[in-house]
Motif scaffolding. Structure first.
Motif, short mmCIF file in Angstrom:
data_model
loop_
_atom_site.label_atom_id
_atom_site.label_comp_id
_atom_site.label_asym_id
_atom_site.label_seq_id
_atom_site.Cartn_x
_atom_site.Cartn_y
_atom_site.Cartn_z
N CYS A 128 21.21 91.60 71.96
CA CYS A 128 20.99 92.02 70.58
C CYS A 128 20.54 93.47 70.54
CB CYS A 128 19.98 91.10 69.90
SG CYS A 128 18.30 91.24 70.53
N THR B 252 11.28 93.10 67.52
CA THR B 252 11.30 93.28 68.97
C THR B 252 10.77 94.66 69.35
OG1 THR B 252 13.59 94.05 68.84
CG2 THR B 252 13.26 91.71 69.26
N PHE C 9 13.06 92.99 76.42
CA PHE C 9 14.41 92.43 76.41
C PHE C 9 15.45 93.50 76.74
CE2 PHE C 9 15.14 94.15 72.19
CZ PHE C 9 16.53 94.23 72.08
N MET D 177 18.71 87.84 74.72
CA MET D 177 18.35 88.03 73.32
C MET D 177 16.87 88.33 73.17
SD MET D 177 21.33 87.72 72.12
CE MET D 177 20.98 87.73 70.36
N CYS E 253 14.65 87.79 70.28
CA CYS E 253 13.67 87.04 69.48
C CYS E 253 14.26 85.72 69.03
CB CYS E 253 13.18 87.87 68.29
SG CYS E 253 14.35 87.93 66.91
N GLY F 285 18.26 84.35 68.96
CA GLY F 285 18.15 84.16 70.41
C GLY F 285 18.61 82.81 70.91
N GLU G 115 22.48 82.15 70.02
CA GLU G 115 23.40 82.99 70.80
C GLU G 115 23.38 82.56 72.27
OE1 GLU G 115 26.40 85.40 70.83
OE2 GLU G 115 25.12 85.78 69.09
N SER G 116 22.20 82.20 72.77
CA SER G 116 22.08 81.78 74.17
C SER G 116 22.87 80.50 74.42
CB SER G 116 20.61 81.56 74.53
OG SER G 116 19.91 82.79 74.47
N SER H 141 16.28 83.69 75.64
CA SER H 141 15.74 84.20 74.39
C SER H 141 14.31 84.65 74.64
CB SER H 141 15.77 83.11 73.31
OG SER H 141 15.25 83.59 72.11
N ALA I 247 9.96 82.29 77.30
CA ALA I 247 11.38 82.64 77.19
C ALA I 247 12.23 81.44 77.58
CB ALA I 247 11.69 83.83 78.09
#
Length: 416
Positions: free
Chosen positions: A308, A314, A319, A352, A354, A358, A361-362, A370, A380
């Motif tokens: 991202c 963030t 990240f 990702m 946040c 996160g 998308e993960s 994430s 995480a």
């Protein structure tokens, strides 16, 4: 079959079907995977420097490497460059000789050069002028036929046959509604390429030995040219935005023009003609071509890392640093992985920043992480094949995430 697979399948099926040209183990056109090529910027007479850069381009993923053959010293060096590349580990060097002005002389005077090259690039705009044009062009084609080599007839608007341009301009001026200069110039480029290809065919060269290119430096001009070239022929086509420029300008212009054409099924081999920074890495142009093709899902070269852009959620750089480490780890290890694992280039990773996108998308990636955004719990979660795998904490998140990637590759991908 997924919706994505059906979409990509439909895209591949709409490819402009061209006559395939075989160059060593590489096939250009005929529905074969789009080929990446590049060009050295060393003095070709310097055998060691040219071999070194050619090998770097090859190892970066360039399937064909073009070298300038502009004088006798360069022509003499070509077979030695070939031999040096074999010694370095390229078992079948596919070198393209780039000829201008005196190519007919060099190819006839130095048969070892003609033999060592895998393909000849001929620019019909500067093979000779007046009566010498056809004679010199024919000489180069005769050498190609003798050595069973394919040719790329590459027309460039910076060196277009001026006799042809004047003729078309005069004809255009007599029309009731004359076309603009740009349109006449595009027509001159197309006519020059097609007429030269026809001349080569009349000499006995098959279409399976001919690749065409019409290069300009403006995106919309290039798109218009290749659409017309594809409409009027079925020769294999090389895409190149000539003199694309430096840094983001060159990359964006190249990507924009290639994407439009490739999405329409036009283009069989590509090169990004980027101006490198002083002392810059020449392999950048190979990486750009690979990423264009991989972004369009036309080929896969290396695992892609989705990350991202970051926002007010963030404020930490954690990240960003992890995304950079993973990207570098992938690129550094890909030469080894490629030899060890079949299909590893299709691996999809996500880093990702946040909780907003996160986890989602993960889950779309093969492996995703994430990271905690500003104010989030310092944990995480890692997702593998869409399922939560484990939660990482502490100072060694990067190292642990890399271990998960390595373990996944070892178990998922078949040994090559």
């Amino acid at each position: 079959m997924t919706t994505d697979q059906r979409f990509i399948g439909a895209l591949l099926q709409k490819r402009h079907m061209t006559v395939p040209v075989k160059i060593g183990k590489v096939v250009i056109g005929g529905g074969a995977p789009i080929v990446v090529q590049s060009m050295t910027n060393t003095d070709t007479a310097d055998v060691e420097a040219t071999a070194k850069q050619s090998y770097e381009l090859y190892k970066a993923g360039s399937e064909l490497v073009r070298i300038t053959v502009n004088n006798k010293e360069a022509a003499k060096a070509v077979p030695h460059i070939y031999e040096r590349l074999v010694q370095m580990g390229w078992d079948e060097p596919l070198l393209i000789g780039d000829f201008h002005y005196i190519g007919h002389q060099l190819l006839t005077q130095f048969p070892d050069c003609a033999t060592a090259l895998a393909k000849y690039r001929i620019n019909p705009g500067n093979v000779g002028f007046g009566d010498k044009h056809d004679v010199n062009f024919s000489t180069m084609v005769e050498v190609a036929l003798k050595h069973d080599k394919p040719v790329r007839i590459g027309v460039n608007w910076g060196s277009l046959d001026q006799d042809l341009v004047v003729k078309l301009m005069d004809e255009n001026a007599k029309l009731a509604n004359p076309k603009d200069v740009a349109e006449v110039t595009r027509e001159a480029l197309v006519i020059s390429a097609l007429a030269s290809a026809k001349q080569a065919e009349e000499m006995g060269m098959g279409r399976d030995k001919i690749i065409l290119a019409c290069k300009v430096s403006k995106v919309q001009e290039l798109v218009s040219l290749y659409i017309e070239l594809a409409r009027r022929s079925n020769y294999a086509l090389h895409l190149g935005l000539t003199e694309a420029g430096m840094d983001s300008k060159g990359i964006i212009a190249t990507a924009a023009s290639f994407a439009i054409l490739l999405q329409q099924g036009i283009g069989d081999t590509i090169r990004a003609s980027l101006t490198p920074e002083p002392g810059g890495d020449r392999t950048k142009e190979v990486q750009v071509c690979q990423e264009i093709l991989q972004s369009l899902e036309l080929r896969a070269f290396t695992p892609m890392v989705t990350a991202c852009p970051g926002c007010g959620r963030t404020t930490s750089s954690v990240f960003q640093e992890l995304a950079q480490k993973i990207q570098h780890h992938v690129r550094d290890n890909m030469p080894i992985w490629r030899e060890k694992y079949q299909g590893v280039e299709n691996l999809k990773l996500a880093v990702m920043g946040c909780v907003v996108n996160g986890p989602g998308e993960s889950k779309h990636a093969d492996i995703g992480i994430s990271l905690p955004g500003t104010g989030e719990s310092p944990a995480a979660p890692v997702f593998v094949d869409g399922q939560k795998y484990k939660i990482l904490r502490g100072e060694n998140i990067a190292g642990e995430f890399i271990e998960i990637i390595e373990d996944y590759i070892n178990k998922k991908y078949i040994a090559a």
